[in-house]
Design a protein around this motif. Structure first.
Motif, short mmCIF file in Angstrom:
data_model
loop_
_atom_site.label_atom_id
_atom_site.label_comp_id
_atom_site.label_asym_id
_atom_site.label_seq_id
_atom_site.Cartn_x
_atom_site.Cartn_y
_atom_site.Cartn_z
N GLY A 126 7.44 -6.82 11.13
CA GLY A 126 6.72 -5.88 11.98
C GLY A 126 5.51 -6.46 12.68
O GLY A 126 5.03 -7.54 12.35
N GLU A 127 5.03 -5.70 13.66
CA GLU A 127 3.80 -6.04 14.34
C GLU A 127 2.62 -5.60 13.49
O GLU A 127 2.75 -4.77 12.60
N ARG A 128 1.46 -6.12 13.82
CA ARG A 128 0.22 -5.58 13.27
C ARG A 128 -0.22 -4.49 14.24
O ARG A 128 -0.54 -4.78 15.39
N PHE A 130 0.85 -1.18 0.00
CA PHE A 130 0.00 0.00 0.00
C PHE A 130 0.89 1.23 0.00
O PHE A 130 1.67 1.45 0.93
N ARG A 145 0.76 -3.38 8.94
CA ARG A 145 1.99 -4.11 9.17
C ARG A 145 2.99 -3.49 8.20
O ARG A 145 2.86 -3.64 6.98
N GLU A 182 7.92 -6.93 6.92
CA GLU A 182 7.75 -8.36 7.17
C GLU A 182 7.90 -8.72 8.65
O GLU A 182 7.13 -9.49 9.20
N LEU A 227 3.58 -2.86 3.94
CA LEU A 227 3.34 -4.21 3.44
C LEU A 227 1.85 -4.55 3.49
O LEU A 227 1.30 -5.09 2.54
N ASP A 228 1.23 -4.25 4.61
CA ASP A 228 -0.16 -4.65 4.80
C ASP A 228 -0.98 -3.54 5.43
O ASP A 228 -0.50 -2.81 6.29
N LEU A 229 -2.22 -3.44 4.98
CA LEU A 229 -3.16 -2.48 5.53
C LEU A 229 -4.54 -3.15 5.49
O LEU A 229 -4.99 -3.56 4.42
N VAL A 230 -5.15 -3.29 6.65
CA VAL A 230 -6.42 -4.00 6.74
C VAL A 230 -7.48 -3.10 7.34
O VAL A 230 -7.22 -2.41 8.32
N GLY A 231 -8.67 -3.12 6.80
CA GLY A 231 -9.73 -2.33 7.38
C GLY A 231 -10.88 -2.17 6.41
O GLY A 231 -10.88 -2.82 5.37
#
Lengths: 276, 461
Positions: A42-44, A2, A37, A40, A83-87
């Motif tokens: 990393g924490e969420r 992202f 996150r 790799e 790396l990651d984005l959730v929602g």
């Protein structure tokens, strides 16, 4: 991946990041959160959504660099990506039928209080915004907050800017001076929310708080974010993050949020090259 | 002439004392010679009883025949034709209740080591180029919610039939319980990755970080042109006991504990997610998840790890092999013991757990003898960490966000004989339908649903 569309330092330790996430931007509402996150290893990390732009397809988070993981995130640059984005996760704030609202923000919590004020103000609701900071140097979003409220009251602990004193004093002063609020929204450090609730309880004003307990998945799967509300265990990630502040067990939340204090110190040492 | 020895060719394992402190795989698997020797024990029965025990219908005698001949790739192809995740099944299936439970050799002695042979074939192919010809696209789109065992199996089977399949996964990594739940020492994550990559090669698209019900609704998926949706969202909601002290620092759900370790890799120094380094851990529950949590706690360096279970050793729901491994690794079983409260210090940190002793009374509705409290048996167990492994139920999030989708009393999706939910075109299977069960049952459900979805879409034309 992202993309980080925009990155801006709001003060020495608070960072704004606008992230490209069209699916999330299309659905996000004030009060909901995302989980990031960064890398790799990393924490969420959960962040309440500070802003979203459905046209640009972006969501904005504002965070304080407070531990190892926010350090890692803050090290990423505009044009790079997380790396990651959730929602969008959690339930959007439900205001009910309100006419006059006091929105109280503490420190970086103002970044989350601000979109609440903006939303309510935009709906034609009377909004007083009380924003507290330790000192002048860390005041953020002043112009934005001013534009999203009838009256903005900035307080600093040391009096270096605005009114000297805590947001709790200011709120009580406004209430006793005759301002009638039918709702208070308090977002900031746990202690601040606790003390705000002590005051509003006294005056019988409904109070919504936005909680940020430790989380992993953010979808109700791990139970790490459990908080006691009205004597019942609730999962802040799926049943919150907003709760009736008069019913929250803040002392328990404070304790639970400190669960990994020592590990966090070690983590920072590792990142900064300190000796473990 | 088959080899008539009554026991399986032994498989080498890491020494219990060594492995109890590392996260490397416990079982080292067969060598080619060992696999071929074990294959000799198969009677190649005409009526194939083993196959009736396999939820995904692996043609067991056929693949074992190929192993016997040393034709490992052909053996693998036979397995792979009906099983999308052979390396996983060979490791985590409860074979004793399934294929091996039906094996004729099991009547006098040990059954053929079908699980070990399946694993061998999958591992043999791990570093070899294996191309699955992508099927001819049939122009139809199917969405799968959840990249766990049922979803991946459904996706794999549908892709084989030519469907354009997209799997939506809430986590940042595909695999579901294979990634967040089952520990590295039973199922290396590299293997899960490889199986998932295999599906992607076969044409399955996987979108991670997508919480369906939040970022997109089921209805929106259908509006986007997905003609059918398969829900394989599992049973991820943890249960607590409802006793005092469960919100103290140091009380975990097994889900949280295992997710921190397996998905977030908290056991590795280079990863940021923290986990408590406990000295004395009480795991409450007696299933496979309890064993995974207990054995993980030991590997994280705990001096004492207890499994606290309210019935006796005979009723433990965990696989025998897991219990055996746990005992070997030094886990202590406190059976006929039930917690009544978790005790904390002034900082809210766990320092112990109050328990009572139980005795077994009359059988209850499950047929197991009901545990009854022994009066005056209160005692305290010293521990700094408590892990609740009491089972899980389906997450209510998707149901709440999807009008028309109905669940039963236990929160499980209601499906008809054709795996279809109460919402047309929406199918479901695995733990989301049955409540927490096993990987292979979920895979069986995914397989069945894939066939039903194929039938449904063809009937729509």
């Amino acid at each position: 991946m992202f993309r980080i569309v925009k990155k801006k330092n709001l003060n020495a330790s608070v960072v704004l990041m606008e992230l490209e996430a069209p699916y999330i931007a299309a659905k996000a509402e004030a009060g909901q959160f995302v989980i990031v996150r960064a890398v790799e290893e990393g924490e969420r990390i959960p962040f309440t959504i500070a802003d979203y732009d459905r046209n640009r397809g972006t969501v904005t988070i504002i965070f304080q660099v407070i531990g190892g993981s926010t350090m890692e995130l803050a090290a990423l640059e505009e044009g790079g990506s997380v790396l990651d984005l959730v929602g969008p996760l959690g339930i959007a704030t439900e205001y009910g039928d309100v006419k006059n609202v006091a929105v109280v923000g503490g420190g970086v919590g103002c970044a989350i209080a601000y979109p609440q004020a903006k939303k309510l103000f935009g709906m034609g609701v009377g909004v007083d915004l009380i924003a507290g900071f330790r000192n002048k140097d860390i005041v953020i979003l002043e112009d934005e907050m001013k534009a999203a409220s009838n009256d903005l009251f900035v307080c600093t602990d040391d009096g270096s800017y605005g009114t000297k004193g805590f947001v709790t004093n200011k709120l009580e002063e406004l209430i006793t001076s005759g301002r009638n609020y039918d709702l208070v929204i308090a977002i900031g450090p746990v202690m601040m929310m606790k003390f705000i609730c002590d005051i509003t309880k006294k005056y019988g004003i409904k109070t919504i708080v936005s909680l940020s307990p430790i989380m992993i998945d953010g979808t109700g799967m791990c139970g790490c974010c459990r908080v006691t509300v009205d004597g019942r265990t609730r999962y802040a990630c799926v049943e919150g993050p907003d709760f009736d502040g008069h019913l929250v067990d803040f002392d328990e939340l404070l304790r639970r949020n400190s669960a990994y204090k020592q590990q966090e110190k070690d983590h920072i040492c590792r990142l900064t090259g300190g000796v473990r | 002439m088959p080899d008539m020895r009554t026991s399986k060719i032994p498989v080498s394992e890491q020494d219990p004392k060594v492995r109890a402190r590392n996260f490397k795989e416990v079982s080292l698997g067969y060598t080619a010679e060992e696999a071929m020797a074990e294959a000799e024990r198969c009677l190649n029965c005409k009526h194939r009883p083993c196959m009736t025990g396999c939820p995904v219908g692996v043609r067991i005698p056929e693949f074992i025949e190929k192993v016997r001949e040393g034709l490992f790739e052909e053996a693998y192809d036979i397995i792979r034709s009906t099983n999308s995740l052979p390396a996983v099944c060979g490791r985590v299936c409860p074979q004793e209740n399934q294929c091996e439970g039906k094996c004729v050799r099991g009547i006098k002695g040990e059954p053929v080591g079908i699980g070990r042979l399946e694993r061998f074939c999958a591992d043999y192919m791990a570093d070899k180029e294996h191309t699955v010809a992508a099927a001819q696209p049939n122009g139809h789109k199917v969405a799968v919610i959840g990249a766990g065992p049922s979803g991946l199996t459904a996706a794999g089977d549908l892709a084989k039939l030519g469907y354009d399949v997209t799997v939506f996964e809430a986590f940042h990594t595909a695999g579901g319980v294979l990634s967040y739940g089952i520990p590295e020492f039973r199922l290396p994550k590299q293997i899960v990755k490889r199986e998932v990559a295999g599906l992607e090669k076969a044409g399955v698209k996987i979108m991670t970080d997508m919480v369906i019900g939040k970022v997109l609704s089921v209805d929106e998926l259908m509006e986007q042109g997905f003609e059918a949706v398969f829900i394989g969202s599992g049973a991820g909601l943890p249960r607590f006991m409802g006793i005092p002290g469960e919100n103290l620092i140091g009380v975990y759900s097994a889900n949280e504990y295992l997710t921190r370790i397996n998905l977030m890799k908290a056991y590795k120094d280079s990863y940021s997610t923290p986990i408590m380094r406990s000295s004395s851990v009480a795991v409450v529950g007696g299933g496979n998840v309890a064993m995974d949590a207990a054995r993980s706690a030991m590997r994280l360096g705990a001096e004492k790890v207890y499994v606290v279970y309210r019935r006796s050793m005979d009723e433990l729901p965990a696989r025998k092999e897991e219990v055996h491994h746990a005992v070997e690794e030094g886990i202590e079983f406190l059976t006929l013991t039930n917690p009544t409260a978790v005790i904390g210090d002034d900082d809210g940190k766990v320092i112990g757990m109050d328990c009572v002793k139980m005795q077994l009374g009359e059988p209850d509705e499950s047929g197991r003898r009901r545990p009854v409290v022994i009066e005056g048996s209160d005692h305290r167990l010293d521990c700094d960490t408590v892990i609740m492994a009491l089972g899980t139920s389906p997450n209510p999030m998707l149901r709440a966000a999807t009008p028309g989708l109905e669940v039963n009393k236990r929160g499980c999706f209601i499906v008809d004989e054709a795996s279809q939910t109460t919402k047309q075109g929406v199918f479901a299977g695995g733990d989301a339908v049955t409540g927490a069960a096993t990987v292979i049952l979920a895979m069986g459900a995914g397989k069945k649903a894939a066939a039903e979805i194929d039938r449904y879409i063809k009937a729509q034309q």
